[in-house]
Design an enzyme around this catalytic site. Structure first.
Site, PDB file in Angstrom:
ATOM      1  N   VAL A 190       0.812  -1.280  -0.019  1.00  0.00           N
ATOM      2  CA  VAL A 190      -0.023   0.127  -0.084  1.00  0.00           C
ATOM      3  C   VAL A 190       0.841   1.222   0.013  1.00  0.00           C
ATOM      4  O   VAL A 190       1.792   1.473   0.787  1.00  0.00           O
ATOM      5  CB  VAL A 190      -1.042  -0.068   1.251  1.00  0.00           C
ATOM      6  CG1 VAL A 190      -1.948   1.281   1.233  1.00  0.00           C
ATOM      7  CG2 VAL A 190      -1.807  -1.265   1.256  1.00  0.00           C
ATOM      8  N   ALA A 236       4.631   4.057   2.959  1.00  0.00           N
ATOM      9  CA  ALA A 236       4.147   2.657   2.119  1.00  0.00           C
ATOM     10  C   ALA A 236       4.378   1.613   3.241  1.00  0.00           C
ATOM     11  O   ALA A 236       4.858   1.818   4.299  1.00  0.00           O
ATOM     12  CB  ALA A 236       5.054   2.319   1.049  1.00  0.00           C
ATOM     13  N   LYS A 237       3.631   0.569   2.946  1.00  0.00           N
ATOM     14  CA  LYS A 237       4.019  -0.429   3.535  1.00  0.00           C
ATOM     15  C   LYS A 237       3.459  -1.927   3.032  1.00  0.00           C
ATOM     16  O   LYS A 237       2.477  -1.742   2.093  1.00  0.00           O
ATOM     17  CB  LYS A 237       3.191  -0.346   4.961  1.00  0.00           C
ATOM     18  CG  LYS A 237       3.637  -1.281   6.101  1.00  0.00           C
ATOM     19  CD  LYS A 237       4.771  -0.482   6.687  1.00  0.00           C
ATOM     20  CE  LYS A 237       5.316  -1.451   7.905  1.00  0.00           C
ATOM     21  NZ  LYS A 237       6.539  -0.562   8.624  1.00  0.00           N
ATOM     22  N   GLY A 238       4.146  -2.797   3.174  1.00  0.00           N
ATOM     23  CA  GLY A 238       3.713  -4.247   2.509  1.00  0.00           C
ATOM     24  C   GLY A 238       3.786  -5.603   3.250  1.00  0.00           C
ATOM     25  O   GLY A 238       4.556  -5.270   4.597  1.00  0.00           O
ATOM     26  N   ASP A 275      10.936  -5.183   7.993  1.00  0.00           N
ATOM     27  CA  ASP A 275       9.905  -4.777   8.985  1.00  0.00           C
ATOM     28  C   ASP A 275       9.676  -6.343   9.751  1.00  0.00           C
ATOM     29  O   ASP A 275      10.746  -7.095   9.719  1.00  0.00           O
ATOM     30  CB  ASP A 275       8.620  -4.466   8.531  1.00  0.00           C
ATOM     31  CG  ASP A 275       7.821  -3.947   9.606  1.00  0.00           C
ATOM     32  OD1 ASP A 275       7.884  -2.655   9.998  1.00  0.00           O
ATOM     33  OD2 ASP A 275       6.866  -4.721  10.121  1.00  0.00           O
TER      34      ASP A 275
END
Ligand code: NAD
Length: 447
Positions: free
Chosen positions: A91, A136-138, A177
């Site tokens: 995202v 962003a992050k995924g 992460d």
């Protein structure tokens, strides 16, 4: 704003949407794919900060939603020869200031909504630190502990291939992460570079130093957590070295933060990981616990102190409670039983909105995630700049630059919170949101 009014505002933000004039087809009225409790919490925090930030309604409405959300399915050949398909997400919340930036996590709870919330927090965090990035992050929904190294490599390479149309050094730059690390980033960098035909180190950060990683990136988040805690102690007239600390989470962030606290003379009386915790009123021997985890993979079976559960650990009496595991750890339920003088958020989203209200009323300061764990993305930014310029800085240079940037952000947050009598979290959000809003106003909303 008084503590009582702030608590009411938090409650209201959870249940009521702000009055924004929008047509019936607008997103405000839609059942959104990313609408999950964590995303709602991120939006509620945003809505609570917007009146203090004083930004225009149309800008606020645009910033409530991620710009782009990608869902992929990742077929992986398991060691048994069977193929399993995993869901993956990325995202990208905002590309107004620059490329998007954020971690990749492997976890059984990864959803589009979780990534959307974390991406939004990344936007405010980058803006607060004045980094030229959006958030962003995924991640991939999987149980990383049940996967072999070979399975993890195949999963990472295929996930990277699926994301090729939306990532890039000028578009979106992933980082590690939860349950991903330098090795994961090396596989991502290699997969991307193989498609381009040459080495592209600037596609990811948090990679090994041998392929363009930065010295001090590995330690940056945990060390930054302690730099911010130390600055807060200074403001409160306390000495960090005299504090008794409890740390939840003993991975990259919690492990390094514990080591830094130990190195600075503070006493770490309890630590925990997913297997449970250990407590010793005289202070734990952190270097030997880290060695134990390196050897055994977790704290399970370690007899270096009295065993306790994660619930008990959070309620242990201490001066500084560092939350460095995962989201949603302090809730309305356990917030009244927290016996810490200060809470330091190393993890993302570990304190619920309701808990924030309780802690504010109890006058327990919470050093918020978007400020406190920003050391990671700040040194990631240094890594990207070094890769782009093909010139590398020393560890001391990086540590000094990081301390300067975190201190500057801390002072702005503290001053904003004092000026408006709001929690530090609101101060941090206001600082970040104003930076993004100013940029969006200058550019205008396209077309
Ligand atoms: P990690 O996987 O290295 O460590 C996570 C630790 O938390 C492990 O010790 C794990 O056992 C423990 N844990 C997991 N679930 C738990 C539970 N329910 N109760 C207690 N302990 C539990 O991950 P990390 O990189 O240290 O990330 C931790 C948090 O910090 C995450 O919220 C992440 O988003 C955030 N964060 C990490 C970075 C970074 O640079 N690594 C940067 C910013 C924010």
């Amino acid at each position: 704003m008084t503590p009582r009014r702030a608590r009411e505002a938090i409650q209201e933000a959870r249940y009521t949407r702000p009055a924004v004039a929008s047509p019936p087809e607008a997103l405000a009225h839609a059942q959104l794919e990313w609408d999950t409790p964590l995303y709602r919490m991120a939006v509620a925090q945003f809505d609570q900060a917007v009146p203090v930030a004083g930004i225009p309604d149309d800008i606020a409405e645009r910033l409530r939603y991620p710009e782009r959300s990608t869902i992929v399915s990742i077929p992986v050949r398991m060691d048994t020869g069977r193929r399993v398909v995993f869901p993956g997400y990325r995202v990208q919340h905002s590309s107004i200031i620059g490329p998007t930036k954020g971690g990749i996590r492997y976890d059984a709870n990864v959803t589009l909504g979780e990534c959307a919330a974390l991406a939004m927090w990344m936007t405010w965090k980058c803006a607060l630190l004045r980094l030229p990035y959006g958030g962003a992050k995924g991640g991939v929904r999987c149980d990383p502990r049940s996967l072999s190294i070979g399975e993890l490599e195949r999963l990472t390479r295929r996930f990277t291939s699926e994301l090729l149309p939306v990532i890039g050094p000028k578009e979106d730059i992933p980082a590690p992460d939860m349950a991903t690390n330098e090795q994961t980033m090396a596989w991502m960098m290699d997969t991307y570079s193989m498609q381009r035909g040459f080495a592209v180190p600037e596609i990811v950060t948090g990679k090994p130093i041998s392929i363009g990683g930065s010295v001090f990136r590995h330690e940056a988040t945990g060390a930054g957590v302690v730099m911010v805690a130390s600055r807060a102690c200074d403001r409160l007239g306390l000495s960090l070295a005299e504090q008794r600390c409890v740390v939840q989470g003993f991975g990259n962030v919690g492990g390094i933060a514990s080591q830094e606290l130990h190195d600075r003379g503070a006493s770490v009386t309890a630590v925990s990981d997913v297997s449970g915790g250990l407590h010793s009123e005289d202070g734990l021997d952190i270097p030997s616990l880290l060695e134990y985890v390196r050897e055994h993979g977790s704290l399970e079976g370690c007899a270096a102190g009295r065993r306790l559960t994660n619930e008990e650990l959070l309620e242990t009496e201490c001066d500084i409670l560092v939350l460095a595991a995962r989201e949603d750890q302090i809730t309305e339920d356990n917030a009244p039983r927290i016996h810490a003088r200060m809470i330091v958020e190393g993890a993302n989203g570990p304190t619920s909105l309701e808990a924030d209200g309780v802690l504010w009323e109890r006058e327990i300061p919470v050093l918020p995630d978007i400020l406190t764990n920003a050391g990671g993305v700040t040194v990631s930014y240094f890594e990207w700049v070094q890769d782009l310029g093909r010139i590398f800085w020393t560890r001391d240079e990086i540590r000094a630059k990081l301390e300067l940037m975190l201190s500057d952000a801390f002072d702005r947050v503290w001053d904003l919170a004092e000026e408006h009598t709001v929690p530090l979290r609101t101060g941090a959000l206001v600082a970040g949101i104003r930076e993004v809003s100013d940029a969006l106003e200058a550019r205008g909303i396209f077309p």
